[in-house]
Design an enzyme around this catalytic site. Structure first.
Site, PDB file in Angstrom:
ATOM      1  N   GLU A 138      -8.517  23.116  -6.269  1.00 37.47           N
ATOM      2  CA  GLU A 138      -7.185  23.073  -6.862  1.00 37.47           C
ATOM      3  C   GLU A 138      -7.184  24.286  -7.904  1.00 37.47           C
ATOM      4  O   GLU A 138      -6.880  23.901  -9.174  1.00 37.47           O
ATOM      5  CB  GLU A 138      -6.923  21.956  -7.188  1.00 37.47           C
ATOM      6  CG  GLU A 138      -7.876  21.293  -8.445  1.00 37.47           C
ATOM      7  CD  GLU A 138      -7.839  19.743  -8.544  1.00 37.47           C
ATOM      8  OE1 GLU A 138      -7.312  19.109  -7.618  1.00 37.47           O
ATOM      9  OE2 GLU A 138      -8.305  19.440  -9.430  1.00 37.47           O
ATOM     10  N   GLY A 180      -5.553  27.216 -10.551  1.00 40.19           N
ATOM     11  CA  GLY A 180      -4.308  27.627 -10.769  1.00 40.19           C
ATOM     12  C   GLY A 180      -4.487  29.080 -11.094  1.00 40.19           C
ATOM     13  O   GLY A 180      -3.972  30.128 -10.442  1.00 40.19           O
ATOM     14  N   TYR A 194      -5.173  30.023 -27.480  1.00 39.40           N
ATOM     15  CA  TYR A 194      -6.459  29.932 -27.100  1.00 39.40           C
ATOM     16  C   TYR A 194      -7.221  31.066 -27.420  1.00 39.40           C
ATOM     17  O   TYR A 194      -8.312  31.479 -27.227  1.00 39.40           O
ATOM     18  CB  TYR A 194      -6.535  30.054 -25.638  1.00 39.40           C
ATOM     19  CG  TYR A 194      -5.924  28.793 -24.818  1.00 39.40           C
ATOM     20  CD1 TYR A 194      -6.147  27.693 -25.250  1.00 39.40           C
ATOM     21  CD2 TYR A 194      -4.902  29.070 -23.869  1.00 39.40           C
ATOM     22  CE1 TYR A 194      -5.676  26.472 -24.659  1.00 39.40           C
ATOM     23  CE2 TYR A 194      -4.368  27.958 -23.100  1.00 39.40           C
ATOM     24  CZ  TYR A 194      -4.665  26.588 -23.686  1.00 39.40           C
ATOM     25  OH  TYR A 194      -4.119  25.774 -22.855  1.00 39.40           O
ATOM     26  N   CYS A 202       9.749  33.692 -36.348  1.00 40.83           N
ATOM     27  CA  CYS A 202       9.520  33.488 -37.685  1.00 40.83           C
ATOM     28  C   CYS A 202       8.256  32.591 -37.964  1.00 40.83           C
ATOM     29  O   CYS A 202       8.398  31.681 -38.753  1.00 40.83           O
ATOM     30  CB  CYS A 202      10.820  33.457 -38.516  1.00 40.83           C
ATOM     31  SG  CYS A 202      12.053  34.488 -38.301  1.00 40.83           S
ATOM     32  N   GLU A 203       7.028  33.294 -37.818  1.00 46.97           N
ATOM     33  CA  GLU A 203       5.814  32.686 -37.695  1.00 46.97           C
ATOM     34  C   GLU A 203       4.693  33.665 -37.311  1.00 46.97           C
ATOM     35  O   GLU A 203       5.284  34.579 -36.616  1.00 46.97           O
ATOM     36  CB  GLU A 203       5.621  31.342 -37.149  1.00 46.97           C
ATOM     37  CG  GLU A 203       5.970  29.954 -37.749  1.00 46.97           C
ATOM     38  CD  GLU A 203       5.632  28.914 -36.973  1.00 46.97           C
ATOM     39  OE1 GLU A 203       4.482  28.662 -36.850  1.00 46.97           O
ATOM     40  OE2 GLU A 203       6.597  28.255 -36.673  1.00 46.97           O
ATOM     41  N   TYR A 216      -0.263  30.022 -16.953  1.00 46.11           N
ATOM     42  CA  TYR A 216       0.247  29.510 -18.220  1.00 46.11           C
ATOM     43  C   TYR A 216       0.627  30.375 -19.128  1.00 46.11           C
ATOM     44  O   TYR A 216       0.526  30.350 -20.511  1.00 46.11           O
ATOM     45  CB  TYR A 216      -1.314  28.942 -18.662  1.00 46.11           C
ATOM     46  CG  TYR A 216      -2.169  28.123 -17.774  1.00 46.11           C
ATOM     47  CD1 TYR A 216      -1.783  26.928 -17.561  1.00 46.11           C
ATOM     48  CD2 TYR A 216      -3.156  28.705 -17.174  1.00 46.11           C
ATOM     49  CE1 TYR A 216      -2.497  26.133 -16.657  1.00 46.11           C
ATOM     50  CE2 TYR A 216      -3.831  27.831 -16.245  1.00 46.11           C
ATOM     51  CZ  TYR A 216      -3.597  26.602 -15.995  1.00 46.11           C
ATOM     52  OH  TYR A 216      -4.244  25.689 -15.044  1.00 46.11           O
TER      53      TYR A 216
HETATM   54  C1  LIG Z   1      -5.223  22.577 -14.888  1.00 47.39           C
HETATM   55  C2  LIG Z   1      -5.875  21.904 -13.631  1.00 47.39           C
HETATM   56  C3  LIG Z   1      -6.490  22.947 -12.478  1.00 47.39           C
HETATM   57  C4  LIG Z   1      -6.485  24.216 -12.379  1.00 47.39           C
HETATM   58  O1  LIG Z   1      -7.266  24.829 -13.397  1.00 47.39           O
HETATM   59  P1  LIG Z   1      -7.379  26.561 -13.660  1.00 47.39           P
HETATM   60  O2  LIG Z   1      -8.390  26.819 -14.572  1.00 47.39           O
HETATM   61  O3  LIG Z   1      -6.070  27.102 -13.652  1.00 47.39           O
HETATM   62  O4  LIG Z   1      -7.848  27.171 -12.031  1.00 47.39           O
HETATM   63  C5  LIG Z   1      -7.273  22.275 -11.456  1.00 47.39           C
HETATM   64  N1  LIG Z   1      -7.135  20.938 -11.472  1.00 47.39           N
HETATM   65  C6  LIG Z   1      -6.765  20.059 -12.535  1.00 47.39           C
HETATM   66  C7  LIG Z   1      -6.943  18.517 -12.414  1.00 47.39           C
HETATM   67  C8  LIG Z   1      -6.137  20.487 -13.611  1.00 47.39           C
HETATM   68  O5  LIG Z   1      -5.690  19.947 -14.794  1.00 47.39           O
END
Ligand SMILES: *Cc1c(COP(=O)(O)O)cnc(C)c1O
Length: 401
Positions: A259, A261, A302, A328-329, A356
């Site tokens: 999974e 992202g 981060y 304004c920060e 993100y």
């Molecule tokens: C955020 C998240 C991801 C994705 O993480 P990446 O670093 O963006 O690949 C996968 N699984 C879960 C459960 C997450 O919370």
């Protein structure tokens, strides 16, 4: 994408602007599926919290991906974008029991990461198959902000609680159809990942009706020169081999799920902002853009490094700049960064702006969220309009007296 293409999009749609390259997303998706081509049943669930525009979701659906969601609203957006419930996995943490019930009622795969919820859910819905998120206690990244597998993490059920998990399953008669882990957002080392995978296998063998093993994500992409990148091909070779051996040992067909992202969308994204002011102080030259942490918070949140280039003067002599926003920060995007000479009105491009970035944006300082464009077959398609004052006023109530 070429600087000229990005400049043309900035001129067409205005700044600040998010641009996503559909073909780069596809290339990353295909890179991952190719690396695991030997695994017969592979499923890549896109972790939509990275970038949740419904046209991006639709693009993933068309490519054949599944969807990883962390809130009922993400589930609803996924369904709206065309995913079927069975293509969606719901992996929440700390949500209400009612929210999990609502997701289950929609027919999505539930992933539970808490013993009390497991017991409650199993007792009430023994017929609904459930995946369990374990915490293998593996520290995959160097940074405790983003390594979620370690001992005090709030995510997952500790593998030391395996006897309790098994007791709940036995007592409730519930069916566990998947085993899941997600060890954090920065896998520095394939060996660490494989080590965590062994823990997942050791746990999974105790459950008799599994259909899939989900290895989460944490694939690392380069943000700046010299950054380590997960060698997906090497991981594919090593994990596929081990997975197929485990499948044999398990004695039933299993799906291998991921999974990601960031891996799928980070590099496909570009954030374009215009320089409002160039300001010389006694010690530095500030370039102030028409944006801030309201639109792109990762550098401030981060300390992440987004490469910045000046689209308006790509061949210019490089000078040192501190790139800041208009909030304004303190909202410093980059400190003492070498960038081709900047003039007021120039357009700067922030790289790795797919993951993100927009999804963490806000209306702080009563600013509008930027527009989003999907670049596909040489054309930019508007997939989110820039906000207007109406958006800021929506849901607000001016008291009559
Ligand atoms: C955020 C998240 C991801 C994705 O993480 P990446 O670093 O963006 O690949 C996968 N699984 C879960 C459960 C997450 O919370």
């Amino acid at each position: 994408m070429q600087p000229s293409e990005l400049t043309a999009l900035a001129n067409e749609f205005g700044c600040p602007l998010y641009v996503y390259d559909a073909h780069k997303i596809q290339a990353q998706y295909e890179r991952l599926t190719k690396a695991f081509a030997k695994v017969e049943r592979l499923r890549v669930n896109y972790a939509m919290k990275a970038l949740s525009n419904i046209s991006i979701l639709q693009w993933f659906q068309q490519m054949g991906a599944g969807l990883d969601t962390v809130s009922i609203q993400e589930v609803q957006l996924g369904l709206h974008a065309g995913f079927k419930p069975e293509q969606i996995i719901f992996t929440p943490n700390g949500v209400s029991f009612e929210e999990i019930e609502a997701a289950a009622a929609l027919g999505v795969q539930i992933n539970i990461d808490n013993l009390s919820v497991l017991e409650h859910f199993g007792a009430k819905y023994p017929e609904v198959p459930v995946c369990i998120r374990i915490n293998p206690h593996v520290m995959a990244g160097g940074n405790t902000n983003i390594s979620v597998g370690h001992i005090d993490s709030k995510f997952g059920i500790s593998i030391h609680q395996l006897p309790h998990m098994l007791r709940i399953v036995e007592n409730t008669g519930m069916r566990i159809n998947g085993m899941h882990m997600h060890t954090g957002s920065d896998i520095l080392d394939i060996e660490v990942f494989l080590y965590a995978a062994e823990i997942l296998f050791d746990t999974a063998i105790h459950f008799k009706n599994l259909e899939f093993l989900d290895f989460g994500s944490g694939f690392k992409v380069p943000y700046k020169k010299g950054d380590i990148e997960t060698d997906i091909e090497e991981l594919g070779r090593k994990l596929s081999k081990r997975f197929l051996a485990f499948e044999k040992q398990y004695g039933q067909p299993l799906t291998l799920a991921f999974e990601p992202g960031k891996f799928l969308v980070s590099e496909a994204g570009y954030f374009l902002a215009q320089v409002n002011v160039v300001k010389q102080t006694t010690s530095t030259v500030f370039a102030g853009v028409d944006s801030g942490f309201n639109h792109l918070i990762r550098p401030m949140l981060y300390g992440s490094q987004h490469h910045i280039e000046n689209l308006s003067n790509p061949k210019g002599k490089e000078r040192f700049y501190t790139v800041v926003g208009y909030i304004c920060e303190t909202d410093t995007f980059a400190n003492n960064r070498r960038i081709a000479e900047i003039k007021e009105g120039d357009i700067l491009c922030f790289r790795n702006a797919g993951a993100y970035c927009f999804s963490m944006s806000s209306n702080y300082n009563a600013r509008f969220k930027p527009a989003e464009v999907l670049y596909k077959n040489g054309k930019g398609y508007l997939i989110r309009e820039r906000e207007t004052l109406d958006d800021l006023l929506r849901n607000q109530i001016l008291l009559a007296e």
